[in-house]
Motif scaffolding. Structure first.
Motif, mmCIF file in Angstrom:
data_model
loop_
_atom_site.group_PDB
_atom_site.id
_atom_site.type_symbol
_atom_site.label_atom_id
_atom_site.label_comp_id
_atom_site.label_asym_id
_atom_site.label_seq_id
_atom_site.Cartn_x
_atom_site.Cartn_y
_atom_site.Cartn_z
ATOM 1 N N ALA A 82 0.762 -1.331 -0.001
ATOM 2 C CA ALA A 82 0.037 0.198 0.067
ATOM 3 C C ALA A 82 0.970 1.493 0.047
ATOM 4 O O ALA A 82 0.421 2.494 -0.634
ATOM 5 C CB ALA A 82 -0.986 0.045 1.097
ATOM 6 N N LEU A 83 2.125 1.372 0.764
ATOM 7 C CA LEU A 83 2.791 2.517 0.796
ATOM 8 C C LEU A 83 3.689 2.638 -0.395
ATOM 9 O O LEU A 83 4.214 3.858 -0.587
ATOM 10 C CB LEU A 83 3.811 2.467 2.019
ATOM 11 N N VAL A 84 3.893 1.606 -1.233
ATOM 12 C CA VAL A 84 4.619 1.969 -2.415
ATOM 13 C C VAL A 84 4.077 2.431 -3.790
ATOM 14 O O VAL A 84 2.866 1.865 -4.060
ATOM 15 C CB VAL A 84 5.429 0.447 -2.811
ATOM 16 N N SER A 85 4.751 3.301 -4.375
ATOM 17 C CA SER A 85 4.131 3.651 -5.553
ATOM 18 C C SER A 85 5.071 3.076 -6.706
ATOM 19 O O SER A 85 4.098 2.517 -7.450
ATOM 20 C CB SER A 85 4.179 5.283 -5.752
ATOM 21 N N LEU A 119 8.062 8.839 -9.651
ATOM 22 C CA LEU A 119 8.017 8.513 -10.917
ATOM 23 C C LEU A 119 6.740 8.809 -11.457
ATOM 24 O O LEU A 119 5.671 7.951 -11.170
ATOM 25 C CB LEU A 119 8.591 7.247 -11.204
ATOM 26 N N THR A 120 6.638 9.777 -12.539
ATOM 27 C CA THR A 120 5.154 10.235 -12.949
ATOM 28 C C THR A 120 5.170 10.392 -14.309
ATOM 29 O O THR A 120 6.568 10.507 -14.836
ATOM 30 C CB THR A 120 4.712 11.441 -12.269
ATOM 31 N N LEU A 152 7.597 7.970 -16.350
ATOM 32 C CA LEU A 152 6.578 6.858 -16.663
ATOM 33 C C LEU A 152 6.260 7.405 -18.161
ATOM 34 O O LEU A 152 5.938 8.574 -18.538
ATOM 35 C CB LEU A 152 5.531 7.103 -15.823
ATOM 36 N N THR A 153 5.879 6.370 -18.882
ATOM 37 C CA THR A 153 5.126 6.685 -20.057
ATOM 38 C C THR A 153 3.767 7.016 -19.947
ATOM 39 O O THR A 153 3.159 6.480 -18.685
ATOM 40 C CB THR A 153 5.284 5.456 -21.220
ATOM 41 N N PRO A 154 2.898 7.480 -20.957
ATOM 42 C CA PRO A 154 1.301 7.603 -20.910
ATOM 43 C C PRO A 154 0.673 6.340 -20.313
ATOM 44 O O PRO A 154 -0.353 6.480 -19.849
ATOM 45 C CB PRO A 154 0.917 8.202 -22.037
ATOM 46 N N SER A 155 1.444 5.407 -20.720
ATOM 47 C CA SER A 155 0.671 3.665 -20.122
ATOM 48 C C SER A 155 1.229 3.283 -18.771
ATOM 49 O O SER A 155 1.013 2.033 -18.674
ATOM 50 C CB SER A 155 0.777 2.693 -21.266
ATOM 51 N N LEU A 156 2.028 4.199 -18.378
ATOM 52 C CA LEU A 156 2.423 3.859 -16.951
ATOM 53 C C LEU A 156 3.616 2.953 -16.723
ATOM 54 O O LEU A 156 3.752 2.196 -15.824
ATOM 55 C CB LEU A 156 1.245 3.588 -15.994
ATOM 56 N N LYS A 157 4.414 2.946 -18.043
ATOM 57 C CA LYS A 157 5.428 1.967 -17.852
ATOM 58 C C LYS A 157 6.649 2.653 -17.484
ATOM 59 O O LYS A 157 6.649 3.997 -18.069
ATOM 60 C CB LYS A 157 5.624 1.317 -19.307
ATOM 61 N N VAL A 158 7.602 2.254 -16.658
ATOM 62 C CA VAL A 158 8.787 3.048 -16.150
ATOM 63 C C VAL A 158 9.630 3.287 -17.322
ATOM 64 O O VAL A 158 10.131 2.244 -18.004
ATOM 65 C CB VAL A 158 9.261 2.142 -15.148
ATOM 66 N N LYS A 159 10.328 4.509 -17.448
ATOM 67 C CA LYS A 159 11.402 4.521 -18.411
ATOM 68 C C LYS A 159 12.717 4.018 -17.786
ATOM 69 O O LYS A 159 13.345 5.240 -17.342
ATOM 70 C CB LYS A 159 11.271 5.811 -18.862
ATOM 71 N N ARG A 160 12.739 2.883 -17.743
ATOM 72 C CA ARG A 160 14.118 2.423 -17.063
ATOM 73 C C ARG A 160 15.284 2.862 -17.111
ATOM 74 O O ARG A 160 16.159 3.433 -16.265
ATOM 75 C CB ARG A 160 14.197 0.819 -17.224
#
Length: 598
Positions: free
Chosen positions: A481-484, A561-562, A568-576
């Motif tokens: 719950a605390l982790v984004s 990370l937003t 984040l990409t618009p589909s919520l994937k992390v730009k690693r």
């Protein structure tokens, strides 16, 4: 243009038109009002709006084959414009509404966009800045919130029905239906070309497989995922063609109340939404002093679902416990989801066994699927008659799958993309001997159900030579719950570590539930009690992997990370790659021993 195959509709517009003609006087779409009630659109009204907008585009000089960009949030007008552009014989090019000026400029230049349809003044300002640069063919920006739809209808009044049908007649199976730009986790987005046949073939196959959902009496959904993303757009076409009523939600902050007034039978979401609903319910229970009851009920829901997969099914004692759990907790979550939803489709990222079983146990079967923009959004999805939690299901009709020696998932089929726009070399690299190399690692079971274990390019190889797929660890840690967000690191290093961000929205309720004093995210990141809880979440994730693959330490990094800050990409994937670059000092400190293990 290839000859038409009468088995499939000639284009998307014909599929939707047929449904709207059959439902001329019944509701096919709903627009949200300020009080979270709805304004209904009938099939006849929808057809009239699309045709009027298409005529307006023709009056504004849009020719068959021209590229018209749509820069807007998910709303009914997005769909009207999308279908209108096709009706005019042109090619719609979706652009994420969060895109920067540079991103808009790149897409407009690469796709050779001539007209941009923007939603808001803020969107239009970015598009007009691109137009002013003079590096693209963009000659006009139309703004929905500034009366563009009415203006197009008025301007198109001089265009005859015959002219409109002549424009549509230029569209066939081989016509380019759209150029969808990948979300760009690495480098510039590539323009994925998809033909009308790719869609009509895919829609026909998926409609057959989803018939239980589509043909249900009173079938409806609230659509809030961005239509600039391939999954939401494809599913929307399927639902429009199937006559499912779609309520459009442009603002995710209104999702819960709109679901409450829509009472949908189907939900379409990404795993993060299902995580948020679960975590939010747990936090509310904690704030009310009922967290132990919630967690007990969640355990019964998961146990009940798992028992459904056994030959004997749930035993009497489990059925009784599940009934009590439903009365105390589970029915309230069903009500939060509108009370009627018993099917959901999830994609874009792994859902995880825990959430899959939890939701099935409360009566919502989440059909997890998989695909890429290149596979026209979906290549696999679980079926209503057999949903295997933890898998993304078997391939959809017309798609062949092969697992390469190194575990990479390869695919081919009529639904797949026809090329990368103006990038033949990238297409040649990704499609070899007719097989599209997805870049994902996976395995098939005896029924052809696919399990994705990670991205080939994201595999971490430790200094000891151990291959680690970060996705499984990241998804499990992110479920707390605390982790984004969570990014697992450790390439060429002696052990695996993780960069973690805290969820600013969840923190206040979580602290209140614990009876702790309020604190900022920055303060929480340093609080030993918070670090201890996050460590427990990491420990739970580690149980799913070997010692060599486990996360030995973590760091809570500042902020989040937003999409807005570009991580984040618009589909919520992390730009690693960007995270690894920008947080290199933190990673270096982990492996130089400057900090103790978290």
């Amino acid at each position: 243009m290839p000859s038409q195959d009468a088995t499939y509709a000639p284009h998307i517009v014909s599929l939707v038109r047929e449904t709207w003609e059959n439902r001329a006087s019944t509701t096919i779409a709903r627009n949200p009002l300020a009080d979270d009630s709805w304004s209904d659109v009938t099939g006849a009204q929808a057809r009239a709006q699309v045709d009027a907008t298409a005529k307006g585009l023709i009056a504004h000089g849009v020719q068959p084959g021209d590229r018209v960009a749509i820069l807007a949030r998910t709303r009914w007008e997005w769909t009207v414009c999308d279908l209108a552009v096709m009706t005019a014989g042109a090619v719609p090019v979706p652009i994420y509404d969060t895109s920067s000026v540079d991103q808009i400029q790149w897409i407009c230049e690469d796709a050779q966009v001539t007209v941009v349809i923007a939603e808001r003044t803020s969107h239009a300002e970015r598009a007009r800045e691109v137009m002013a640069q003079g590096t693209t063919p963009v000659r006009e920006v139309l703004v929905i919130d500034e009366g563009a739809m009415d203006a197009l209808a008025k301007d198109g009044s001089t265009v005859s029905d015959a002219e409109l049908e002549a424009a549509l007649a230029t569209v066939g199976h081989g016509t380019l239906a759209t150029i969808m730009y990948t979300s760009g986790t690495t480098g510039r987005p590539k323009g994925v070309e998809l033909t009308q046949f790719s869609y009509t073939r895919h829609i026909a196959g998926m409609s057959d497989e989803m018939s239980d959902i589509i043909q249900e009496e009173g079938a409806s959904t609230v659509l809030f995922l961005t239509l600039a993303h391939s999954l939401a757009r494809l599913v929307q076409y399927i639902l429009l063609a199937g006559g499912v009523v779609i309520g459009y939600c442009p603002d995710s902050s209104r999702l819960v109340p709109l679901i409450g007034t829509m009472h949908p039978t189907l939900l379409l979401a990404v795993p993060r939404v299902f995580e948020k609903v679960y975590n939010g319910a747990e936090q509310k229970a904690a704030a009310d002093g009922k967290v132990k009851i919630f967690r007990w009920a969640a355990q019964q829901s998961i146990a009940y679902s798992k028992a459904l997969d056994t030959d004997q099914g749930p035993g009497l004692a489990l059925r009784l416990r599940h009934k009590v759990a439903d009365a105390l907790v589970l029915k309230k979550i069903r009500a939060l989801l509108g009370g009627r939803a018993h099917w959901a489709v999830s994609g874009s990222a792994p859902l995880g066994d825990r959430l899959g079983h939890f939701y099935r146990g409360l009566g919502l079967v989440v059909l997890e699927g998989y695909g890429l923009t290149e596979t026209n959004a979906a290549s696999h999805v679980n079926r209503t008659d057999l949903a295997k939690i933890g898998t993304v299901g078997p391939p959809l009709p017309g798609i062949e799958v092969r697992i390469a020696d190194d575990g990479e998932v390869l695919m081919r089929g009529d639904q797949l993309f026809s090329g990368y726009h103006r990038n033949a070399s990238a297409y040649a690299e990704s499609v070899v001997d007719g097989w599209f190399h997805t870049g994902d690692i996976g395995a098939e079971d005896e029924d052809g159900y696919l399990t994705i274990t990670g991205r080939k390019k994201e595999l971490i190889v430790t200094a000891g030579g151990k291959n680690v797929a970060p996705a499984e660890l990241e998804d499990r840690i992110r479920g707390y719950a605390l982790v984004s967000q969570c990014v697992v690191v450790g390439d060429a290093q002696p052990f695996i570590a993780a960069l973690i961000t805290l969820d600013a929205e969840a923190l206040p309720g979580w602290l209140k539930g614990k009876g702790w004093e309020p604190m900022t995210v920055a303060e929480a990141a340093q609080d030993p009690r918070i670090l201890e809880r996050v460590q427990k979440a990491v420990d739970r994730a580690n149980r799913a992997v070997s010692r060599a693959e486990s996360v030995r330490t973590f760091r809570i990094i500042d902020g989040d990370l937003t999409i807005e800050n570009g991580y984040l990409t618009p589909s919520l994937k992390v730009k690693r790659a960007r995270v690894l670059e920008d947080f290199a000092p933190v990673i270096d400190a982990i492996y130089s021993g400057k900090h103790q293990a978290g």
